[in-house]
Scaffold this active site. Structure first.
Site, PDB file in Angstrom:
ATOM      1  N   GLU A 177       0.822  -1.223   0.000  1.00 52.17           N
ATOM      2  CA  GLU A 177       0.000   0.000   0.000  1.00 52.17           C
ATOM      3  C   GLU A 177       0.851   1.267   0.000  1.00 52.17           C
ATOM      4  O   GLU A 177       1.111   1.842   1.063  1.00 52.17           O
ATOM      5  CB  GLU A 177      -0.955   0.029   1.209  1.00 52.17           C
ATOM      6  N   LYS A 214      -2.942  -2.186  -2.571  1.00 49.38           N
ATOM      7  CA  LYS A 214      -3.961  -1.284  -2.025  1.00 49.38           C
ATOM      8  C   LYS A 214      -3.574   0.124  -2.424  1.00 49.38           C
ATOM      9  O   LYS A 214      -2.557   0.653  -1.980  1.00 49.38           O
ATOM     10  CB  LYS A 214      -4.068  -1.429  -0.503  1.00 49.38           C
TER      11      LYS A 214
END
Length: 297
Positions: A177, A214
């Site tokens: 992420e 993500k």
């Protein structure tokens, strides 16, 4: 669910991943949003007890099931905790058809080259072993991109992959992420650099293995479609990044194959003082809206 069943659920499930992983630094804000002020707890232990109560209430809600919630990201203390009946939270989630993940990062360094890299994780191997022991499927770790600095973004993605490959070696699936800040004045350019950096770094993933990503919902719809379709990417999920739920869902729905992994946008209408009926109805409404946006593409 065994590992392969969890993998299939994430790959094929029509739903989204709930982010229930606020850590020490973000917990007071999360509790305040839930209607629990700092005068209602004293010290870190009581603070974490309060946030655990909130998370247990969500997990135990009849609205929170694997029909629309395919996964949930947990803070380490939540992973180690139990529900009111004494069942470990990862086991309880799996029993509801929800795949458990663990947040493993230890925070970030100050900004340099337009990004905030992650701090080192000296106990990552031990964390992975413990997570696997408790039936957790994967991990999540976050860094932040503030500016379209090509070198900084390349460094952030490389660092994510460095740790991701370690996590893969321990038998877990990492969620990488590198969040692009919605406040960035060069957001579109930063997202283009991020896409290119991931296309390069994904070549490092061993054949037959996959990672998850993500990402901030891109300013250009479907910019990340090459990552969604990449054979070494199990799933691309979207963070809400400060958007309210309605806006986050509206923007997510423009992107084919991306599903939500929302935190604040999921929890924004939940309050500690609600009776169970109001709480469950508010959670069900949020889940329905986020689920619809996740399957819209």
């Amino acid at each position: 669910m065994n590992f392969e069943q969890m993998k299939a659920k994430i790959a094929e499930g029509n739903g989204f991943i709930a982010a229930l992983d606020q850590s020490g630094g973000s917990t007071p804000k999360a509790l305040a949003g839930y209607g629990v002020g700092e005068d209602e707890y004293s010290g870190e232990d009581e603070m974490f007890a309060k946030i655990h109560e909130m998370r247990c209430r969500i997990v135990e809600s009849p609205a929170f099931t694997g029909d629309k919630v395919v996964g949930a990201i947990l803070f380490e203390k939540t992973m180690e905790g139990c529900n009111p009946e004494g069942m470990p939270i990862p086991e309880r989630l799996a029993g509801k058809g929800i795949v458990p993940f663990l947040k493993v990062d230890k925070g970030m360094h100050d900004e340099a080259n337009g990004v905030q890299l992650m701090k080192d994780m000296p106990q990552l191997a031990e964390q992975c072993a413990r997570a696997k022991e408790l039936g957790v499927f994967g991990t999540k770790m976050r860094s932040v991109v503030h500016e379209a600095n090509q070198q900084g973004i390349a460094d952030a993605v490389r660092q994510q992959m460095d740790f991701g490959l370690q996590i893969l070696s321990h038998g877990l699936v990492p969620i990488l992420e590198p969040e692009v800040s919605l406040k960035s004045e060069t957001r579109g350019e930063a997202e283009a650099h991020l896409l290119a950096a991931f296309q390069e770094q994904l070549e490092r993933v061993p054949e037959g293995q996959q990672v998850m990503l993500k990402l901030t919902i891109p300013s250009e719809p479907n910019l990340y479609l090459p990552l969604v379709e990449h054979p070494k990417v199990l799933r691309v999920v979207a963070l809400s990044g400060g958007y309210g739920r309605d806006e986050a869902c509206r923007e997510l729905a423009k992107n084919t194959g991306m599903i939500a992994s929302f935190s604040r946008a999921l929890l924004e209408e939940l309050r500690a003082h609600m009776d169970d009926e109001k709480f469950n109805n508010a959670l069900e409404s949020a889940i329905d809206e986020i689920h619809a946006a996740s399957v819209a593409g």
